[in-house]
Design an enzyme around this catalytic site. Sequence first.
Site, mmCIF file in Angstrom:
data_model
loop_
_atom_site.group_PDB
_atom_site.id
_atom_site.type_symbol
_atom_site.label_atom_id
_atom_site.label_comp_id
_atom_site.label_asym_id
_atom_site.label_seq_id
_atom_site.Cartn_x
_atom_site.Cartn_y
_atom_site.Cartn_z
ATOM 1 N N GLU A 270 0.795 -1.240 0.000
ATOM 2 C CA GLU A 270 0.000 0.000 0.000
ATOM 3 C C GLU A 270 0.826 1.287 0.000
ATOM 4 O OE1 GLU A 270 -3.385 -0.008 2.614
ATOM 5 O OE2 GLU A 270 -3.747 -2.140 2.360
ATOM 6 N N GLY A 271 1.937 1.237 -0.672
ATOM 7 C CA GLY A 271 2.752 2.444 -0.778
ATOM 8 C C GLY A 271 3.468 2.817 0.497
ATOM 9 N N ILE A 276 5.849 0.644 -5.749
ATOM 10 C CA ILE A 276 5.934 -0.387 -6.778
ATOM 11 C C ILE A 276 6.090 0.308 -8.121
ATOM 12 C CG2 ILE A 276 4.642 -2.210 -7.955
ATOM 13 C CD1 ILE A 276 3.348 -2.821 -5.172
ATOM 14 N N TYR A 466 -19.716 -8.905 -0.098
ATOM 15 C CA TYR A 466 -19.645 -7.517 -0.531
ATOM 16 C C TYR A 466 -20.992 -6.878 -0.226
ATOM 17 C CZ TYR A 466 -18.276 -3.692 -3.704
ATOM 18 O OH TYR A 466 -17.925 -2.482 -4.247
#
Lengths: 562, 562
Positions: A270-271, A276, A466
């Site tokens: 997630e940074g 990436i 979901y």
Amino acid sequence: MNDIVDHRIRRTWTPEGASAAELPAKALRWLSERIGPLTPETAEQAVAPDSAIAVPVSGLPADAAADLLAVVGRENVLDDRAERLGRAGGLSYLDLIRRRHPALGLAVPDAVVLPADPDEVQRVLEVCTAHDVGVVPFGGGTSVVGGVNALRGSKESVIALDLARLDRLVSVDPVSRTAVLQAGVRGPEAERLLALHGFTLGHVPQSFERATIGGFAATRSAGQASSGYGRFEDMVTGVRLATPRGQWRLGAAPASAAGPDLRQLAVGSEGALGVITEVEVRVRPLPGVERYEAFVLNGWQQGSAAVRAMAQAGLLADITRLSDSEETEVSLSLNSGWKIFALRRYLAARGVGEPCLLVLGWHGSSRGRIAERRRRTVRLLRAAGAVSIGTAPGESWRRGRFHGPRQRDALMEHGVCVETLETATYWSSLDRLRDEVRAALRGALPSGAVVMCHISHAYETGASLYFTTLAARDGADPVGQWERAKAAASRAISEGQDRPLGTISHHHAVGVDHAPYLGAEIGELGLQVLRAVKATVDPEGILNPGKLLEQDPADGRAWIRD
Amino acid sequence: MNDIVDHRIRRTWTPEGASAAELPAKALRWLSERIGPLTPETAEQAVAPDSAIAVPVSGLPADAAADLLAVVGRENVLDDRAERLGRAGGLSYLDLIRRRHPALGLAVPDAVVLPADPDEVQRVLEVCTAHDVGVVPFGGGTSVVGGVNALRGSKESVIALDLARLDRLVSVDPVSRTAVLQAGVRGPEAERLLALHGFTLGHVPQSFERATIGGFAATRSAGQASSGYGRFEDMVTGVRLATPRGQWRLGAAPASAAGPDLRQLAVGSEGALGVITEVEVRVRPLPGVERYEAFVLNGWQQGSAAVRAMAQAGLLADITRLSDSEETEVSLSLNSGWKIFALRRYLAARGVGEPCLLVLGWHGSSRGRIAERRRRTVRLLRAAGAVSIGTAPGESWRRGRFHGPRQRDALMEHGVCVETLETATYWSSLDRLRDEVRAALRGALPSGAVVMCHISHAYETGASLYFTTLAARDGADPVGQWERAKAAASRAISEGQDRPLGTISHHHAVGVDHAPYLGAEIGELGLQVLRAVKATVDPEGILNPGKLLEQDPADGRAWIRD
């Protein structure tokens, strides 16, 4: 190079060029009957010009700006308000609400930096480390968990590191069926580039139109066809990251016993543990044929048992999606494309009192191959009590497969509190998880709220759930309204003895919104391990402050700069 | 409870009760013609009593011993020489050679501790942390990479933490098709316990008879049926570990986007990042029917292309194993069970000049189901030039599937330098990897050395390569002889630009032997990350000293205590 999508502040998901959703009068009537009178947004809220939003002067230090210019060139360091607003966070309901109510505050990056390639990304990180500037890696900007909000953490300033220029297909290995894509390539462009070589990635999440390869990897994305093509982490054979401690390449073989699989630490990072820059993915030949169709099962129990049987027999279609009866009812009520009356009669005649829609999508090299796979699945479904309703509803689903976020845009304009959340668990806990999340959402939202649920991804041992909610918006406190509902649902998911009832996210990631619940899932020791990894690759803590791991309370700063 | 397998020092792999392999006269004749005159070991070397080996007095401090007794009971802290020798390392060729030549030195643990359950494991770690005693987690003791050698690292003493008493099937969830097994359950016992519930794990590596569930997880094991059942990490849905910083549970759902997948940090942790005490695994219904058969392809190129086509079309048999022509030739020369002359004639008549044996094993719920799968695979194989040679050679392989290590025992008694090593890479690099490893081994071993290779595990993007070497043993320096050959092969595997040519291990793990090559695969940053994780969960560094991560040179101690 990609078109760098609209730099205007994103008050909607709908990508430029895509048609906005329109809600038929029938749908609006049904909605106001169900959830109460709608209070459409004012034109000002829905389409106010950027100039209506207060944006602070860029706090990027001049020497940092100068060093960044030296790396990427003047035209790739942007600090005007439109560009900065264009990267002010993702596309969750609350992100969109905050942009309609500027007084609520908005975290805006101090500048937008657009490096050209992995080496420039590396050098940008080095500059930001030297100047103690926070870095928010920014791909498609479609996060719905706060993953790209321009939080500062302990830093005085923060840049949005937009990866749009990393838009190349670097290489294709047709023998190994792998391809290296740069992180900034968006879903449709990735498919276009791979199709030139006869390949597909087969990764089609709802965010497909805008989201990027790097974002898919950073968030452990799962696409609609995950039953056939796998989750994104199943597709990743290699990753290249830039980190403040240098570039990092992972992935020496399709499978390895050389210690822990560190690829699985990069995927889902997630940074916060690196940027990436390239992803090596497994690709497959383009399917020659696709077939979409639908079945109806009678009630959730029968439906989920059928999907479980399919998953455990290895008979899932590439796309396998089961709606509960509430979601099915909404589809029937809102969808103008089907012959609804005839369908209802047809089902009633077959004893289906509580229809649950099962959509199947098949990809194959030929009709014959699909027929062969399908034969066994249909046999199983018939035995499970499923009623085929043909290809039309399947095709209807396919055509609308990316429209969910656009419909949310339209619903928001009509003053609806509309959002989704998702989780996953083992089959034996699935009903309880669904019951508890529904109860939590119903308890927190106004009476009449619609809470729908579907299984979007099934595995041998369990499935995802979901949820979509529709409720009358609390105009006085729209943020608090959803925050309370989300917190109730998150607590229901995270409760449990040895382990939580479900995972806090099956494919949306942690971001800001789920960070308080990560500890329930990986333990205090797991949090410490992630902090230790972060301290190793990012000792100054410049990477995506406040995401994945909760902001250190000692850092103390309010996340909104004002 | 498991029988705690022979505590005698393991001079052979052959488990007690299993029949030792015998080499037919034909095989010995063939061998001496190929690799030169054999010098059988003396009876003293092969079966010398334990008393011939010098074992130092236990260095476990008395206060540590007292605290350990308080946790596990007197009868579960063993310090007599036989018990300690019984856990003096694993079962690699060099492990076995060292036990035949006591002068070479042997790392013997100071005591053997047998906790009863995960909580006792936890308390043992706390005692060892308090007294600064090293801990080598010991399951089946089948490591072939030094993974259970009783190295001390910087510690004055080390215990073998034998998990044999953690031998329970904790729970079965037939709906989710998961089961929780304690770490010390051996392969056959796991299958027996699961079969009572109608399930199988389907994990059958060559070490199956002795190896444990915990060991499978700790080493990222891959079984012979990995094409059908997956690698062990694919089966793991949850892990429970004891660490010096407390117990740790991972695995909240079948799939998750809640950050990096820390399960994949526990799987492959090799006892260095925690002691795996329980593993939750995905199980499957026992197959009603199995079928084994064989095909022959003409040369490595044709054979590997066929396996690649199978893997990329989703048509692998559950067991898919391709031998190169050298390995096939050895099978034909050594195997007395086949009608070899007739077979050679049959193949020659079909133009197969360089036979490569392809063994397929099918598991299915019914003959019909296997026939359905098999039909498409056979069609593909025929198109690829494969010649069916029926079920007899397949059944022969199945019967002997666990005999490799026993044959090694027999070959060692005849004075052969016999060992295996394995790697994996992407399809487009597979031939080069095979060529370079073969050249490296041939270059380092005496002329006449046999170097055989097979693909044991195939994936869409690549495959494993498993090498077996037979050479005349250098009686004067048997250790140096193999170390040089292994180093040459490891260098060939680890060379490369952006990434190594292959992984240093596809399913044997890192242990001691591969630690120097791990950096080529995960980078210096990867090593730092693993060190940071270790420092978090094991700040005193008591867990499995010198494994996975190279011994810190600053620690400096010779690893053999004398």
